[in-house]
Motif scaffolding. Sequence first.
Motif, PDB file in Angstrom:
ATOM      1  N   UNK A  32       0.815  -1.221   0.000  1.00 25.83           N
ATOM      2  CA  UNK A  32       0.000   0.000   0.000  1.00 25.83           C
ATOM      3  C   UNK A  32       0.846   1.266   0.000  1.00 25.83           C
ATOM      4  N   UNK A  33       2.114   1.150  -0.372  1.00 29.47           N
ATOM      5  CA  UNK A  33       2.983   2.322  -0.360  1.00 29.47           C
ATOM      6  C   UNK A  33       2.687   3.239  -1.560  1.00 29.47           C
ATOM      7  N   UNK A  34       2.891   4.520  -1.320  1.00 29.81           N
ATOM      8  CA  UNK A  34       2.843   5.513  -2.387  1.00 29.81           C
ATOM      9  C   UNK A  34       4.258   6.017  -2.629  1.00 29.81           C
ATOM     10  N   UNK A  35       4.418   6.894  -3.616  1.00 28.92           N
ATOM     11  CA  UNK A  35       5.752   7.435  -3.856  1.00 28.92           C
ATOM     12  C   UNK A  35       5.683   8.907  -4.238  1.00 28.92           C
ATOM     13  N   UNK A  36       6.797   9.573  -3.987  1.00 32.94           N
ATOM     14  CA  UNK A  36       6.957  10.987  -4.309  1.00 32.94           C
ATOM     15  C   UNK A  36       8.382  11.170  -4.797  1.00 32.94           C
ATOM     16  N   UNK A  37       8.585  12.027  -5.768  1.00 38.95           N
ATOM     17  CA  UNK A  37       9.896  12.178  -6.382  1.00 38.95           C
ATOM     18  C   UNK A  37      10.435  13.592  -6.213  1.00 38.95           C
ATOM     19  N   UNK A  38      11.776  13.670  -6.222  1.00 38.75           N
ATOM     20  CA  UNK A  38      12.473  14.952  -6.288  1.00 38.75           C
ATOM     21  C   UNK A  38      13.531  14.838  -7.375  1.00 38.75           C
ATOM     22  N   UNK A  39      14.449  15.764  -7.416  1.00 38.31           N
ATOM     23  CA  UNK A  39      15.429  15.776  -8.510  1.00 38.31           C
ATOM     24  C   UNK A  39      16.254  14.501  -8.581  1.00 38.31           C
ATOM     25  N   UNK A  40      16.671  13.973  -7.415  1.00 36.59           N
ATOM     26  CA  UNK A  40      17.577  12.821  -7.402  1.00 36.59           C
ATOM     27  C   UNK A  40      17.028  11.616  -6.640  1.00 36.59           C
ATOM     28  N   UNK A  41      15.806  11.724  -6.108  1.00 41.10           N
ATOM     29  CA  UNK A  41      15.308  10.676  -5.220  1.00 41.10           C
ATOM     30  C   UNK A  41      13.875  10.280  -5.562  1.00 41.10           C
ATOM     31  N   UNK A  42      13.572   9.020  -5.243  1.00 40.28           N
ATOM     32  CA  UNK A  42      12.202   8.512  -5.280  1.00 40.28           C
ATOM     33  C   UNK A  42      11.895   8.030  -3.865  1.00 40.28           C
ATOM     34  N   UNK A  43      10.916   8.640  -3.232  1.00 36.23           N
ATOM     35  CA  UNK A  43      10.564   8.323  -1.851  1.00 36.23           C
ATOM     36  C   UNK A  43       9.362   7.390  -1.828  1.00 36.23           C
ATOM     37  N   UNK A  44       9.513   6.228  -1.177  1.00 27.19           N
ATOM     38  CA  UNK A  44       8.415   5.289  -0.967  1.00 27.19           C
ATOM     39  C   UNK A  44       7.966   5.409   0.489  1.00 27.19           C
ATOM     40  N   UNK A  59      10.198  17.314   4.250  1.00 27.02           N
ATOM     41  CA  UNK A  59      11.443  17.607   4.959  1.00 27.02           C
ATOM     42  C   UNK A  59      12.524  16.575   4.638  1.00 27.02           C
ATOM     43  N   UNK A  60      12.123  15.307   4.552  1.00 19.40           N
ATOM     44  CA  UNK A  60      13.095  14.250   4.253  1.00 19.40           C
ATOM     45  C   UNK A  60      13.682  14.445   2.856  1.00 19.40           C
ATOM     46  N   UNK A  61      12.834  14.738   1.875  1.00 18.24           N
ATOM     47  CA  UNK A  61      13.352  14.953   0.524  1.00 18.24           C
ATOM     48  C   UNK A  61      14.247  16.184   0.466  1.00 18.24           C
ATOM     49  N   UNK A  62      13.871  17.229   1.191  1.00 16.29           N
ATOM     50  CA  UNK A  62      14.725  18.424   1.221  1.00 16.29           C
ATOM     51  C   UNK A  62      16.067  18.108   1.876  1.00 16.29           C
ATOM     52  N   UNK A  63      16.047  17.283   2.928  1.00 14.74           N
ATOM     53  CA  UNK A  63      17.285  16.930   3.628  1.00 14.74           C
ATOM     54  C   UNK A  63      18.215  16.131   2.737  1.00 14.74           C
ATOM     55  N   UNK A  64      17.693  15.117   2.048  1.00 16.52           N
ATOM     56  CA  UNK A  64      18.580  14.279   1.226  1.00 16.52           C
ATOM     57  C   UNK A  64      19.052  15.024  -0.022  1.00 16.52           C
ATOM     58  N   UNK A  65      18.249  15.956  -0.538  1.00 16.23           N
ATOM     59  CA  UNK A  65      18.725  16.763  -1.659  1.00 16.23           C
ATOM     60  C   UNK A  65      19.881  17.662  -1.219  1.00 16.23           C
ATOM     61  N   UNK A  66      19.772  18.226  -0.019  1.00 19.28           N
ATOM     62  CA  UNK A  66      20.875  19.033   0.517  1.00 19.28           C
ATOM     63  C   UNK A  66      22.104  18.175   0.768  1.00 19.28           C
ATOM     64  N   UNK A  69      21.712   6.625 -11.324  1.00 19.86           N
ATOM     65  CA  UNK A  69      20.253   6.585 -11.332  1.00 19.86           C
ATOM     66  C   UNK A  69      19.691   7.327 -10.129  1.00 19.86           C
ATOM     67  N   UNK A  70      18.408   7.675 -10.206  1.00 21.41           N
ATOM     68  CA  UNK A  70      17.742   8.220  -9.029  1.00 21.41           C
ATOM     69  C   UNK A  70      17.816   7.223  -7.882  1.00 21.41           C
ATOM     70  N   UNK A  71      17.883   7.731  -6.666  1.00 20.23           N
ATOM     71  CA  UNK A  71      18.105   6.901  -5.484  1.00 20.23           C
ATOM     72  C   UNK A  71      16.770   6.670  -4.781  1.00 20.23           C
TER      73      UNK A  71
END
Length: 472
Positions: free
Chosen positions: A244-256, A269-276, A291-293
């Motif tokens: 039942x997981x969803x996902x969200x993406x940023x420039x270099x990451x895919x968050x599940x 906040x997590x995506x902003x932290x890992x992008x920094x 590849x995207x992480x």
Amino acid sequence: MRLRVISIIFFAAFAASGAHAETIHLKNGRSIVAEHVREDGNHYQYEIGDDSYAIPKSLVDHVDAAGMPPAASNTATKAADLPVFTPVDSLSGEGDLVAKIIHDGKADPDAVSTLEGKGNAELSATADFIAGKFEFEHGNIATARRYFDSALHFQPENSTILIYYSALLVRTGNAAQALPYAERAVRAAPDSPDAYTMLGYAQFASDRTREAVVSWKHSLTLRPDATVQQLLAKAQREENAETDFAQRESSHFVLHYEGKQTSEALRGQILAAVESDYDDLLRDLGTPPRDNILVTLYTEQAFFDVTNAPSWSGAVNDGKLRIPINGLSTVTPELARVLKHELAHSFINQLSAGRCPTWLNEGIAQFVEPKSLSRDGRQLAQLFKAQQNIPLNALEGSFMRFSGAEAYVAYAESLAVVSYLNDTYSMGDVQRLLQLLSQGSSTEAALRATIHSDYGQLESEVAKYLSDKYGD
């Protein structure tokens, strides 16, 4: 992986695990396990993997053959697991091609060129493949890729060459690029278990877990294999946990993530932290993953269900950043350090082509968190002074085999060595060390080329560094 231990007292004895080999028992009560030990004057010479070491006899109590060598680090694309290349037609008229191409411990590019000059596509592909396979198995990734590229020019649908090329791409963080080659291998050899195994590797690393499950199941119907069975089991655990997981993406990451377990604010906040962190690590280490992480957020129970990690672990990077989130509503300083630590492994693996010994990998990851030695410095200084530290060559393999107490010391020693390297030399020298590893150097050879020390000298220098900084 990041250690999750609040407080553990340093221990004085260390036991490794693995297959039977020879054991050097030291007078201080410690032991070193090795594949082979022999006497050489006033020293014992011993071998672990591709590296050779020496230790003075004066430090040794006795040697026996009942030891257990350190476990090797896990790699999904080990060359030994891949198929043997067999040309379709006979090339017996060319004699022993391997002997012509591989001699004096090297692949001979002139011999390959001579064979290519004969105008036989099969012969040319075979010559390039033999040279590429040798370089791949010896960690010379860039050279191996050139040979495999050439081999595919002559035989673009040869399944074995395609499998090796896919393995190389996955190993260097190019799983998305590996997929079409693995798919071609399956089309070229639909009855090959190796082709389906490699396809599963590429799919799993590309965040296509459901497809990897199908490929590995098919591989097992063609040939039972314990390693593939373990990979399948892990993929199925991941699939079940993330239904039942969803996902969200940023420039270099895919968050599940599972929506009920985290807030939208925390995920942002997590995506902003890992992008920094990505920008910081790109500056400090260079060579980012291709590849995207993938970053997956779990409940604590789901984290251990999926990873089967030891209870002392706080997070895992097995090609994907797997992070347990326990009722957090914001990125705490501790979570921020965990995220940067795990992301650092992706950069380190990319820069070293997956050949970084665990002590160096974990040492760098802790150093860039950043984590300080201050809490453990004095105890580490005492440990090294008493020669009770774990030998660095025993820390080349995975730490997951350790108990919590053993892991605590292993991580502390790893941070101490990298802190010494940074303070005495520079992070530029650490980068050079990783680059040499990616080019096929053994750890000791890379150390000699950068800081002019072997393991024994390095441990002595670290002992002095700790004594000067934290000793009485």
